[in-house]
Scaffold this motif. Sequence first.
Motif, PDB file in Angstrom:
ATOM      1  N   ASP A  53     -10.054  27.562 -52.882  1.00  0.00           N
ATOM      2  CA  ASP A  53      -8.817  27.555 -53.658  1.00  0.00           C
ATOM      3  C   ASP A  53      -7.739  26.805 -52.884  1.00  0.00           C
ATOM      4  O   ASP A  53      -6.571  27.166 -52.904  1.00  0.00           O
ATOM      5  CB  ASP A  53      -8.366  28.971 -54.025  1.00  0.00           C
ATOM      6  CG  ASP A  53      -8.186  29.863 -52.802  1.00  0.00           C
ATOM      7  OD1 ASP A  53      -7.744  31.011 -52.963  1.00  0.00           O
ATOM      8  OD2 ASP A  53      -8.488  29.403 -51.678  1.00  0.00           O
ATOM      9  N   THR A  54      -8.191  25.769 -52.210  1.00  0.00           N
ATOM     10  CA  THR A  54      -7.266  24.898 -51.484  1.00  0.00           C
ATOM     11  C   THR A  54      -7.199  23.571 -52.224  1.00  0.00           C
ATOM     12  O   THR A  54      -8.208  23.106 -52.752  1.00  0.00           O
ATOM     13  CB  THR A  54      -7.787  24.643 -50.051  1.00  0.00           C
ATOM     14  OG1 THR A  54      -7.954  25.887 -49.392  1.00  0.00           O
ATOM     15  CG2 THR A  54      -6.826  23.779 -49.263  1.00  0.00           C
ATOM     16  N   TYR A  55      -6.018  22.945 -52.244  1.00  0.00           N
ATOM     17  CA  TYR A  55      -5.905  21.594 -52.762  1.00  0.00           C
ATOM     18  C   TYR A  55      -5.310  20.721 -51.674  1.00  0.00           C
ATOM     19  O   TYR A  55      -4.208  20.989 -51.203  1.00  0.00           O
ATOM     20  CB  TYR A  55      -5.015  21.536 -54.005  1.00  0.00           C
ATOM     21  CG  TYR A  55      -5.052  20.178 -54.647  1.00  0.00           C
ATOM     22  CD1 TYR A  55      -4.269  19.134 -54.165  1.00  0.00           C
ATOM     23  CD2 TYR A  55      -5.906  19.904 -55.706  1.00  0.00           C
ATOM     24  CE1 TYR A  55      -4.337  17.865 -54.706  1.00  0.00           C
ATOM     25  CE2 TYR A  55      -5.978  18.648 -56.259  1.00  0.00           C
ATOM     26  CZ  TYR A  55      -5.194  17.629 -55.755  1.00  0.00           C
ATOM     27  OH  TYR A  55      -5.273  16.372 -56.294  1.00  0.00           O
ATOM     28  N   ALA A  56      -6.042  19.696 -51.262  1.00  0.00           N
ATOM     29  CA  ALA A  56      -5.582  18.845 -50.160  1.00  0.00           C
ATOM     30  C   ALA A  56      -5.195  17.464 -50.666  1.00  0.00           C
ATOM     31  O   ALA A  56      -5.805  16.937 -51.589  1.00  0.00           O
ATOM     32  CB  ALA A  56      -6.682  18.717 -49.116  1.00  0.00           C
ATOM     33  N   HIS A 103      -2.456  26.116 -50.971  1.00  0.00           N
ATOM     34  CA  HIS A 103      -3.420  27.218 -51.041  1.00  0.00           C
ATOM     35  C   HIS A 103      -3.229  28.006 -52.320  1.00  0.00           C
ATOM     36  O   HIS A 103      -2.210  27.880 -53.010  1.00  0.00           O
ATOM     37  CB  HIS A 103      -3.228  28.119 -49.800  1.00  0.00           C
ATOM     38  CG  HIS A 103      -4.308  29.129 -49.634  1.00  0.00           C
ATOM     39  ND1 HIS A 103      -4.112  30.314 -48.958  1.00  0.00           N
ATOM     40  CD2 HIS A 103      -5.599  29.153 -50.059  1.00  0.00           C
ATOM     41  CE1 HIS A 103      -5.236  31.015 -48.970  1.00  0.00           C
ATOM     42  NE2 HIS A 103      -6.143  30.330 -49.625  1.00  0.00           N
ATOM     43  N   TYR A 104      -4.201  28.856 -52.646  1.00  0.00           N
ATOM     44  CA  TYR A 104      -4.172  29.669 -53.860  1.00  0.00           C
ATOM     45  C   TYR A 104      -4.073  28.796 -55.105  1.00  0.00           C
ATOM     46  O   TYR A 104      -3.410  29.147 -56.064  1.00  0.00           O
ATOM     47  CB  TYR A 104      -3.031  30.701 -53.817  1.00  0.00           C
ATOM     48  CG  TYR A 104      -3.229  31.742 -52.752  1.00  0.00           C
ATOM     49  CD1 TYR A 104      -2.273  31.934 -51.761  1.00  0.00           C
ATOM     50  CD2 TYR A 104      -4.381  32.511 -52.703  1.00  0.00           C
ATOM     51  CE1 TYR A 104      -2.464  32.867 -50.757  1.00  0.00           C
ATOM     52  CE2 TYR A 104      -4.584  33.447 -51.697  1.00  0.00           C
ATOM     53  CZ  TYR A 104      -3.616  33.620 -50.723  1.00  0.00           C
ATOM     54  OH  TYR A 104      -3.806  34.540 -49.733  1.00  0.00           O
ATOM     55  N   VAL A 105      -4.742  27.679 -55.086  1.00  0.00           N
ATOM     56  CA  VAL A 105      -4.816  26.818 -56.261  1.00  0.00           C
ATOM     57  C   VAL A 105      -6.189  27.085 -56.861  1.00  0.00           C
ATOM     58  O   VAL A 105      -7.201  26.566 -56.410  1.00  0.00           O
ATOM     59  CB  VAL A 105      -4.674  25.333 -55.881  1.00  0.00           C
ATOM     60  CG1 VAL A 105      -4.623  24.470 -57.120  1.00  0.00           C
ATOM     61  CG2 VAL A 105      -3.421  25.127 -55.056  1.00  0.00           C
ATOM     62  N   LYS A 106      -6.184  27.947 -57.899  1.00  0.00           N
ATOM     63  CA  LYS A 106      -7.470  28.471 -58.333  1.00  0.00           C
ATOM     64  C   LYS A 106      -7.967  27.784 -59.583  1.00  0.00           C
ATOM     65  O   LYS A 106      -7.205  27.479 -60.496  1.00  0.00           O
ATOM     66  CB  LYS A 106      -7.346  29.970 -58.598  1.00  0.00           C
ATOM     67  CG  LYS A 106      -7.137  30.756 -57.311  1.00  0.00           C
ATOM     68  CD  LYS A 106      -7.193  32.255 -57.598  1.00  0.00           C
ATOM     69  CE  LYS A 106      -6.815  33.122 -56.492  1.00  0.00           C
ATOM     70  NZ  LYS A 106      -6.925  33.269 -55.245  1.00  0.00           N
ATOM     71  N   ASP A 107      -9.265  27.590 -59.622  1.00  0.00           N
ATOM     72  CA  ASP A 107      -9.933  27.143 -60.842  1.00  0.00           C
ATOM     73  C   ASP A 107      -9.221  25.949 -61.477  1.00  0.00           C
ATOM     74  O   ASP A 107      -9.052  24.925 -60.847  1.00  0.00           O
ATOM     75  CB  ASP A 107     -10.020  28.318 -61.824  1.00  0.00           C
ATOM     76  CG  ASP A 107     -10.638  29.530 -61.188  1.00  0.00           C
ATOM     77  OD1 ASP A 107      -9.996  30.591 -61.129  1.00  0.00           O
ATOM     78  OD2 ASP A 107     -11.770  29.404 -60.698  1.00  0.00           O
ATOM     79  N   TYR A 108      -8.803  26.089 -62.724  1.00  0.00           N
ATOM     80  CA  TYR A 108      -8.262  24.932 -63.423  1.00  0.00           C
ATOM     81  C   TYR A 108      -6.935  24.444 -62.888  1.00  0.00           C
ATOM     82  O   TYR A 108      -6.527  23.332 -63.169  1.00  0.00           O
ATOM     83  CB  TYR A 108      -8.216  25.166 -64.937  1.00  0.00           C
ATOM     84  CG  TYR A 108      -9.488  24.633 -65.500  1.00  0.00           C
ATOM     85  CD1 TYR A 108     -10.630  25.413 -65.564  1.00  0.00           C
ATOM     86  CD2 TYR A 108      -9.583  23.295 -65.846  1.00  0.00           C
ATOM     87  CE1 TYR A 108     -11.824  24.883 -65.995  1.00  0.00           C
ATOM     88  CE2 TYR A 108     -10.778  22.759 -66.276  1.00  0.00           C
ATOM     89  CZ  TYR A 108     -11.896  23.552 -66.345  1.00  0.00           C
ATOM     90  OH  TYR A 108     -13.080  23.015 -66.758  1.00  0.00           O
ATOM     91  N   GLN A 109      -6.311  25.255 -62.069  1.00  0.00           N
ATOM     92  CA  GLN A 109      -5.089  24.762 -61.430  1.00  0.00           C
ATOM     93  C   GLN A 109      -5.383  23.554 -60.561  1.00  0.00           C
ATOM     94  O   GLN A 109      -4.512  22.704 -60.352  1.00  0.00           O
ATOM     95  CB  GLN A 109      -4.467  25.871 -60.577  1.00  0.00           C
ATOM     96  CG  GLN A 109      -3.680  26.842 -61.397  1.00  0.00           C
ATOM     97  CD  GLN A 109      -2.605  27.531 -60.583  1.00  0.00           C
ATOM     98  OE1 GLN A 109      -2.193  27.049 -59.530  1.00  0.00           O
ATOM     99  NE2 GLN A 109      -2.142  28.645 -61.074  1.00  0.00           N
ATOM    100  N   LEU A 110      -6.603  23.473 -60.062  1.00  0.00           N
ATOM    101  CA  LEU A 110      -6.970  22.308 -59.263  1.00  0.00           C
ATOM    102  C   LEU A 110      -6.819  21.038 -60.106  1.00  0.00           C
ATOM    103  O   LEU A 110      -6.343  20.012 -59.629  1.00  0.00           O
ATOM    104  CB  LEU A 110      -8.413  22.430 -58.766  1.00  0.00           C
ATOM    105  CG  LEU A 110      -8.636  23.471 -57.659  1.00  0.00           C
ATOM    106  CD1 LEU A 110     -10.100  23.811 -57.517  1.00  0.00           C
ATOM    107  CD2 LEU A 110      -8.111  22.950 -56.329  1.00  0.00           C
ATOM    108  N   LYS A 111      -7.206  21.132 -61.361  1.00  0.00           N
ATOM    109  CA  LYS A 111      -7.091  19.968 -62.236  1.00  0.00           C
ATOM    110  C   LYS A 111      -5.633  19.678 -62.567  1.00  0.00           C
ATOM    111  O   LYS A 111      -5.244  18.524 -62.739  1.00  0.00           O
ATOM    112  CB  LYS A 111      -7.884  20.187 -63.525  1.00  0.00           C
ATOM    113  CG  LYS A 111      -9.375  20.070 -63.330  1.00  0.00           C
ATOM    114  CD  LYS A 111     -10.076  19.586 -64.582  1.00  0.00           C
ATOM    115  CE  LYS A 111     -11.445  19.043 -64.251  1.00  0.00           C
ATOM    116  NZ  LYS A 111     -12.197  18.610 -65.428  1.00  0.00           N
TER     117      LYS A 111
END
Lengths: 366, 316
Positions: A188-191, A342-350
């Motif tokens: 649930d990380t976005y870099a 951090h705490y970027v879960k599931d569709y939040q990544l998109k």
Amino acid sequence: MTNLLTTNVLKKFQRNFVFYTSARTSVRGLFVGFVLGIFAAQLMVISLPLQVMDTTAIIKQSGLIEFIQKVEDLGIFQEIKAAHTGDERTSTGPDERKRTTRRDRILCWVATSPKTHSRAQLVRETWGKRCDKLLFMSSKRDEKLPDAIVLPVNDTYENLWGKTQEAFRYIYQHHLNEADWFYKADDDTYAVMENMRHLLLKFNASAPIHLGFKYKNPEVTQGFHSGGPGYILTREAVRRFVEIGLGHNNVTNSANSSGSSLCVPGHAGLEDFNIGKCLAKLNVTTGDSRDEKEMERFLPWSLEDMICGHLKFPGSWFLRDWSFYPLKKDMECCSPYAVSFHYVKDYQLKIYEYLIYGLRLHSRSF
Amino acid sequence: MNSIKRYIQYSKLGLLAVHLLAPSFEYTSININELSQQPTVFQTADQPVTLETKRDRILCWVTTSPKTHSRAQLIKDTWGSRCDKLIFMSSIQDDTLPDAIILPTVNDTYENLWGKTQEALKYLYLHHLDDAEWFYKADDDTYAVLENMHYLLSGFDASTALYLGFKYKNPGVRQGFMSGGSGYVLTKEAIRRFVEIGLPKLNSPQISHNVCVSGPKGLEDLNLGSCLAKLNVTAGDSRDKSDMERFLPMSLENMMCGNLNCPENDFLQQWAFYPLKMGIECCSPYAVSFHYVRDHELKIYEYLIYGLRMYERRNN
């Protein structure tokens, strides 16, 4: 004495020159060439203001992409990605420009588990593809993640320390020479890999260092890095961790081992605290990953908490109480050159992928 | 013969030398000031240039209610500051929102949204019609990208009777109507027609056929759309050149749902006026507004869109 020498040299040179070329025609030729060249260039410059509106025509005519880059530099054309690109042109000096030619390789390993393999897939589709190498560390392979690397650990939150050890051991055995930097992330990380590469240019890839969001702790004077947004180790740091810290050469750091190792034995424990403590003992330094304005680049809590936490948690708040450097409030919390969320879960990544890489801003050029 | 050849060789050399030296001094001799006096330009990397000389003003009016006045302040701190004029319509003024415009005689409930819209448009007509060329209505959980809105609107004629937004289809309104959630933009003429022609007939007791649905109740976006259609206000197409929508009526998470099972998407797919793509193709890179962006999420969007910057290598 020297006069005689120089005249002799000149005479010899002249003799050779005359021997191999006919001086007059070549010099005249050069001269004519110069004049023609300047004339041609002037023609292009004169016709410029009328044609600057149609850049495609210019590219076709002159074939000079560098020209377009220069015009963009002048700020005339203003389509920018939502994440405004090309800031390096305003802030680079000659040294930085030299340094941007070095391109370190980054290996990203994502800690995931069977319950959240779908997130791993989303990571792969969004920011993961920008790593030079991407590995998923789990406890099982399945259809959602057929290339997961299976680690010999009980896949629970309590055993995250064990997972980290096994993951680095695996990387040490199979991938140590494939990268210069080794970045650990959660699923649930976005870099933002571009900003990560830029951050790493400031550090020496052959030194024993690690980077991330620094927490302070009485047991670790130099601080340790939060596991959530992830941390980055150099190759030397990984080597020391596995060879010395985990006692790779001698005894493995398993739950039953009683061999001597610098790191906390067993699989249980807070993985980020334990690795931080261990690396400190191995003389692996914690770097300062904040930007020039001292804003944090690795963001350990959700963006909402990072920006509004001072309102949500007015009393005691773990992040504020234990962050190594003073935490800033509101929009100052987070560097414009942030490296990971951090705490970027599931569709939040998109959603992050769309807002950071997809959305564009049309701004007027005055 | 030989000497002529040599002549030519050296002149080529000279030409080449000048070309190599040229980039360092030739192009920097462009007069920047001359260029900036050209009419202002909207330019994208792969689109032809459009020239535009004046800048239309956008008035943003945000419908809010006492329970969510805190969102209004967040809007002021984020995208609201980019409107030429920003007005909040509510039912009371309080410490959180002391400058709210109070609309008369409307019970502030969801059922009475149509009544609220009528009052709001009447208010704008009476007090602000000359403050802008375009009038953008938003909810207090909307996030708008004003730069992209200016760009969108520059392609339309502000003096016509027009309105833009995310278009739904409806059997009762052939040209479609705009979703209220993601907001819609009206021209001055559209508002004038609604208030001068639509409203009086609506409130007249002797009306034989209603131009607009009377009373405060009903779906405000559908009622407004049907009314404007009868007044010959065109419902424009606000999609971009790749037919991607710019006004986004569902939360980004729902719109990007892709192959997951999102029940809201069936509704959207069924009732969208133009064929809607799902997944990452749903949403234009030049999106103008996002919906269901609540409370602190407004600041997250502000940071991700305007705050975050990216270092990119020039020669990848």
